[in-house]
Design an enzyme around this catalytic site. Structure first.
Site, PDB file in Angstrom:
ATOM      1  N   ASN A  43       0.959  -1.163   0.010  1.00 29.95           N
ATOM      2  CA  ASN A  43      -0.077  -0.138  -0.014  1.00 29.95           C
ATOM      3  C   ASN A  43       0.634   1.117   0.070  1.00 29.95           C
ATOM      4  O   ASN A  43       1.516   1.758   1.104  1.00 29.95           O
ATOM      5  CB  ASN A  43      -0.894  -0.071   1.153  1.00 29.95           C
ATOM      6  N   LYS A  66       0.190   4.280  -0.386  1.00 34.27           N
ATOM      7  CA  LYS A  66      -0.559   5.456   0.517  1.00 34.27           C
ATOM      8  C   LYS A  66      -0.454   6.734  -0.795  1.00 34.27           C
ATOM      9  O   LYS A  66      -0.213   6.541  -1.748  1.00 34.27           O
ATOM     10  CB  LYS A  66       0.126   5.576   1.668  1.00 34.27           C
ATOM     11  N   HIS A 107      -9.651   1.240   4.891  1.00 31.17           N
ATOM     12  CA  HIS A 107      -8.349   1.609   5.884  1.00 31.17           C
ATOM     13  C   HIS A 107      -8.571   2.584   6.971  1.00 31.17           C
ATOM     14  O   HIS A 107      -9.215   3.441   6.836  1.00 31.17           O
ATOM     15  CB  HIS A 107      -7.176   2.096   4.859  1.00 31.17           C
ATOM     16  N   GLU A 151      -6.869   5.027   7.786  1.00 32.90           N
ATOM     17  CA  GLU A 151      -6.507   6.328   7.459  1.00 32.90           C
ATOM     18  C   GLU A 151      -7.742   6.744   6.851  1.00 32.90           C
ATOM     19  O   GLU A 151      -8.169   8.081   6.978  1.00 32.90           O
ATOM     20  CB  GLU A 151      -5.259   6.275   6.611  1.00 32.90           C
ATOM     21  N   GLU A 187      -5.234  -4.692  10.716  1.00 32.17           N
ATOM     22  CA  GLU A 187      -4.207  -3.776  10.762  1.00 32.17           C
ATOM     23  C   GLU A 187      -4.494  -2.972  12.235  1.00 32.17           C
ATOM     24  O   GLU A 187      -5.397  -2.215  12.158  1.00 32.17           O
ATOM     25  CB  GLU A 187      -4.036  -2.584   9.784  1.00 32.17           C
ATOM     26  N   GLY A 219       2.688   2.544  10.764  1.00 29.16           N
ATOM     27  CA  GLY A 219       3.740   3.608  10.587  1.00 29.16           C
ATOM     28  C   GLY A 219       4.335   4.048  11.880  1.00 29.16           C
ATOM     29  O   GLY A 219       5.061   4.914  12.078  1.00 29.16           O
ATOM     30  N   SER A 245       3.405  -2.014  10.448  1.00 27.95           N
ATOM     31  CA  SER A 245       5.088  -2.233  10.577  1.00 27.95           C
ATOM     32  C   SER A 245       5.703  -3.369  10.193  1.00 27.95           C
ATOM     33  O   SER A 245       6.576  -3.877  10.988  1.00 27.95           O
ATOM     34  CB  SER A 245       5.525  -1.548  11.880  1.00 27.95           C
TER      35      SER A 245
HETATM   36  P1  13P Z   1       3.091   0.637   7.644  1.00 30.58           P
HETATM   37  O1  13P Z   1       3.509  -0.866   7.086  1.00 30.58           O
HETATM   38  O2  13P Z   1       3.975   1.538   7.214  1.00 30.58           O
HETATM   39  O3  13P Z   1       3.147   0.303   9.221  1.00 30.58           O
HETATM   40  O4  13P Z   1       1.654   0.911   7.034  1.00 30.58           O
HETATM   41  C1  13P Z   1       0.663  -0.376   7.391  1.00 30.58           C
HETATM   42  C2  13P Z   1      -0.488   0.189   6.471  1.00 30.58           C
HETATM   43  O5  13P Z   1      -1.133   0.852   6.844  1.00 30.58           O
HETATM   44  C3  13P Z   1      -0.660  -0.673   5.206  1.00 30.58           C
HETATM   45  O6  13P Z   1      -2.010  -0.481   4.816  1.00 30.58           O
END
Ligand code: 13P
Length: 253
Positions: free
Chosen positions: A10, A12, A97, A99, A169, A175, A215
């Site tokens: 992903n 983003k 997601h 976010e 997640e 992150g 992560s």
């Molecule tokens: P990270 O791997 O940067 O923690 O992000 C995970 C994520 O949100 C994938 O959709």
């Protein structure tokens, strides 16, 4: 039941068209387009054509979108429809997601509408769920997952659920460099699979693939993927460089 692992990148709001094309060229070299898991890259919308071009005839990677509208084409400024994703031949869409839930107000009902729209268009949803740190510390983990799973998948058939992908997640692991321990992740995955079994039946639960996200990196991927209910990974930060993503893909057997 053996489930084929699925590793997804992903990106983003990172990686424009030029960098995306260069990524694919390097990734193909590093992997020879040969690995034993399903591999998915989910670029920003405007990067998708460059990535598809760079892949060319090679179908080793499935491409996904990071969002889609629940509506048909029409007066919805700023939105992208499932028929537009179909026109590009995209196979996947990331929905729910954290976010999108947190910054763009997406509710379980909106996510449910988007999942149904995507399935109707033949696009596989990667349906994300997960608790915040406060929810976990407050003993809310199972309630949160129960609400998200039942709300997001409401009205789907057992077959439809069997064929989509769920991504667990934990929000506090995204992150942050904090990963759920493999034990914590396995427990959450087993709980989600049991929920699917209760609502959609044992067959759907045995078939549905559940990715872990938060992560994931080359240092922790092996231990996570070794867990019986973890069927792959949804990766943010560690998917932004071809060598690191290639390492993750090779780890999934
Ligand atoms: P990270 O791997 O940067 O923690 O992000 C995970 C994520 O949100 C994938 O959709």
């Amino acid at each position: 039941m053996s489930r084929k692992p699925i590793i997804a990148a992903n990106w983003k709001m990172n990686i424009g068209p030029a960098e995306g094309a260069a990524f694919i060229a390097e990734f193909k070299k590093l992997t020879d387009c040969s690995f034993s898991c399903d591999t998915v890259i989910v670029p920003p919308f405007t990067t998708i054509p460059a990535v598809l071009d760079a892949l060319g005839e090679c179908k080793c990677v499935g491409i996904g979108a990071q969002n889609v509208s629940q509506f048909d084409n029409g007066a919805y400024t700023g939105e992208i429809s499932t028929s537009m994703l179909n026109e590009l031949g995209l196979q996947y869409v990331v929905l729910g997601h954290s976010e999108r839930r947190q910054y763009f107000g997406e509710t379980d009902a909106i996510i449910n509408a988007k999942i149904k729209k995507s399935i109707a268009a033949g696009i596989i949803p990667i349906f994300c769920i997960g608790e915040t740190k406060d929810e976990r510390l407050g003993g809310q983990l199972e309630t949160v997952l129960d609400t998200q799973v039942k709300g997001g998948l409401e009205g789907l058939s057992a077959d439809e659920v069997a064929n989509l992908v769920i991504a667990y997640e934990p929000v506090w692991a995204i992150g942050t460099g904090l990963t759920a321990t493999s034990k914590e992740a396995q427990e959450a995955h087993a709980f989600i699979r049991q929920l699917i079994s209760n609502v959609f039946g044992a067959d759907a639960a045995a078939k549905v693939r559940i990715q872990y996200g938060g992560s994931v990196n080359p240092g922790n991927v092996d231990e996570l993927l070794a867990q019986p209910d973890i069927d792959g990974a949804l990766v943010g930060g560690a998917s932004l460089k071809p060598d690191s993503f290639a390492t993750l893909v090779k780890a999934a057997k």
